[in-house]
Design an enzyme around this catalytic site. Structure first.
Site, short mmCIF file in Angstrom:
data_model
loop_
_atom_site.label_atom_id
_atom_site.label_comp_id
_atom_site.label_asym_id
_atom_site.label_seq_id
_atom_site.Cartn_x
_atom_site.Cartn_y
_atom_site.Cartn_z
CG HIS A 1 19.80 24.61 -0.60
ND1 HIS A 1 20.81 24.60 -1.52
CD2 HIS A 1 18.93 25.57 -1.00
CE1 HIS A 1 20.57 25.53 -2.44
NE2 HIS A 1 19.44 26.12 -2.15
CG ASP B 1 11.57 28.41 -0.28
OD1 ASP B 1 12.28 27.57 -0.86
OD2 ASP B 1 11.23 29.49 -0.77
#
Ligand code: SDX
Length: 393
Positions: free
Chosen positions: A270, A328
Site C-alpha cells: 500500500h 483487497d
C-alpha cells in the site's frame, strides 16, 4: 499543525488538500472516519449510519438516522428509461464498464440535481447516488448473466436490498440470509472512504472544474477499475485460486520478488500503510466468521490466503519493504462465499466508495477558497527549437 494533528514540513508540501473526513496513520495502521476508528464502526455501526457520518461529520440521532434512511430508500429506483441504456452494452461487458457508463448517464436523467452551486441540488444528487449505485451495480450483474432486473424493495435494508436485487429471480422467493447481509454491509463500511486515494483525487479534480456530480463520480469509477487500485480485489482472488494449494505458495513468492517478473502479490502492499491495513484485519476476521457460519471454513482459497500472509510476513523481502495485506486481500474470499463472480468485486468496491467520493466532493465544492485543480510538472522534453520543412528532415 492542523487541528489535533502535527505534520512535518516535508509532508505538508506534498499534501494535495486539507480534509476533515478521513484520517490514516500508515505507520500505525490506523484509519478514522470523522475520528471514529474503522474497527469500531465495522463492529458496532452499519453502512447507512457510516454514510451519514461521512457526509455530515457527526453520528446521527435516532430521528436523523431514520429520516436519512427513508430518503435513501425512496431514491433506490432508476429512471425507467435507463433500462434501455443497459441494452446498448454487449452481454459480456465488464460490470465496471456498465457502472461507469450508467453513472455518467445519470447527469442526462437527473437535471434537477446537477447545479453544483445549489446546496439543495447537491444534497439531492448525493442521496440519489448513494441510493442508486446498488441498483445500477445489481442490474449490471443481472444483465451480464441474462436474468431480468429485480427492482429495489423498500422493506429491505441497504445491504439486503442489494443482495435481493442481485440474487432474486421472478421464479421463486429469495430470502436474504442475515449472515450474508451483515457481511455485505460490513464490506460496504470498510470500503466507504480512504482519504486521497487515486479515485477520490480523481473525483476532487474533476469536481474542481465544476462538472456535475454524476460525471465526477463516473470519473472515480473509471479510476478505481485499475488493478493497482480497486481492481486488485478481483485480481487477488484470481491469484489465490491460481496458487490453489499452500505447497505452491513458494513459487509465487519467488515470482513476486523477481525484479524481471512483473507479477506482484495482489492485495499486498500500500502506498500509505507501512503496517497492517486495519481494514484487512477486520476483513480477515469477517472471512473467518462468515465462512465458519456457512460451514465452509476449510475453503481452500482462505487457507491459501492465510498461509500466504504468514509466509510473506516472515520473508525479509516483504518485511523490509513493509508490505502487508491490504483491504483487497481477503475481501474477494467473502464476496465469493456470498455468491458473486470476481467480475462484480470492483463494482461492489465502487458502490461502497461512492459515499466517500461524494463526501470529499462536497467538502471540496463547499470550500469558499476552492479553485480549479491545476497540478504542475517538471518539464523534461526538448528545448525551444525552430520548425523545419518536411523536405529538409
Ligand atoms: C487500494 O490509496 C489507497 O488508499 C487505495 C485503497 C483505497 O481504499 O482506496 O487502499 C485501495 O488500491 C489498495 C491497493 C490495491 N492494489 C494492490 O493490491 C496491487 C498490488 N500492490 C502493489 O501494486 C503496490 O503495493 C501498490 C500499488 C498498492 C502500492 O505501490 P507503491 O506504494 O507505489 O509501492 P512501490 O510500487 O513503490 O513498491 C515498493 C517496493 C517495490 O520494490 P523495490 O523497487 O523497492 O525493490 O515494494 C515492491 C515493489 O516492487 N512491491 C511489491 C508489491 N507491492 C510493492 N512486491 C511484490 N508484491 C506487491 N504487492
Amino acid at each position: 499543525q492542523t487541528g489535533m494533528f502535527t505534520y512535518d514540513p516535508g509532508f505538508t508540501s506534498t499534501a494535495a488538500c486539507e480534509s476533515a473526513i478521513t484520517y490514516i496513520d500508515g505507520d500505525k495502521g490506523e484509519l478514522l472516519y470523522r475520528g471514529y476508528p474503522i474497527d469500531q464502526l465495522a463492529e458496532k455501526s452499519h453502512y447507512l449510519e457510516v454514510c451519514y457520518l461521512l457526509l455530515y461529520a457527526e453520528l446521527p440521532t435516532a430521528a436523523q438516522l431514520e429520516d436519512f434512511e427513508a430518503r435513501v430508500t425512496r431514491h433506490t429506483m432508476l429512471h425507467e428509461q435507463m433500462v434501455n441504456f443497459y441494452r446498448g452494452f454487449r452481454r459480456d461487458a465488464h460490470p465496471m464498464a456498465v457502472v461507469c457508463g450508467v453513472v455518467g448517464a445519470m447527469s442526462a436523467f437527473y437535471h434537477d440535481s446537477t447545479d453544483i452551486n445549489d446546496p439543495w441540488q447537491r444534497e439531492v444528487a448525493s442521496i440519489r447516488m448513494i441510493a442508486k449505485l446498488p441498483t445500477i451495480a445489481a442490474w449490471a450483474y443481472k444483465y451480464s448473466i441474462g436474468q431480468p432486473f429485480v427492482y429495489p424493495r423498500n422493506d429491505l435494508d441497504y445491504a439486503a436490498n442489494f443482495l435481493h436485487m442481485c440474487f432474486a429471480t421472478p421464479c421463486e422467493e429469495y430470502v436474504v440470509d442475515p449472515i450474508l447481509s451483515r457481511a455485505m454491509d460490513r464490506i460496504f463500511t470498510l470500503h466507504a472512504d480512504h482519504e486521497q486515494n487515486a479515485s477520490t483525487s480523481t473525483v476532487r479534480l474533476a469536481g474542481s472544474s465544476q462538472a456535475n456530480p454524476f460525471a465526477c463520480i463516473a470519473a472515480g469509477v473509471a479510476c478505481l477499475w485499475g488493478p493497482a487500485h480497486g481492481g486488485a480485489n478481483e485480481a487477488a482472488l484470481a491469484m489465490l485460486r491460481e496458487i490453489g494449494a499452500p505447497e505452491r505458495i513458494p513459487e509465487f513468492i519467488a515470482r513476486a520478488k523477481d525484479k524481471d517478473d512483473p507479477f506482484r502479490l495482489m492485495g499486498f502492499g500500500h502506498r500509505v500503510y507501512k503496517n497492517f491495513d486495519p481494514r484487512a484485519k477486520v476483513m480477515k476476521q469477517s472471512a473467518d466468521e462468515v465462512l465458519g457460519l456457512l460451514g465452509i471454513e476449510n475453503n481452500p482459497t482462505l487457507q491459501v490466503a492465510k498461509e500466504l500472509e504468514k509466509i510473506a510476513l516472515e520473508d525479509s523481502y516483504f518485511v523490509d519493504r513493509k508490505l502487508y495485506p491490504n483491504v483487497d486481500f481477503y475481501s474477494g474470499i467473502i464476496l465469493d462465499a456470498i455468491g458473486f463472480p470476481t467480475s462484480m468485486f470492483t463494482a461492489i468496491f465502487a458502490l461502497s466508495r461512492t459515499v466517500g467520493w461524494i463526501a470529499q466532493w462536497k467538502e471540496m465544492i463547499e470550500d469558499p477558497e476552492g479553485r480549479i485543480g491545476r497540478p504542475r510538472q517538471l518539464y523534461t522534453g526538448a528545448p525551444s527549437r525552430d520548425y523545419s520543412d518536411v523536405e529538409t528532415r
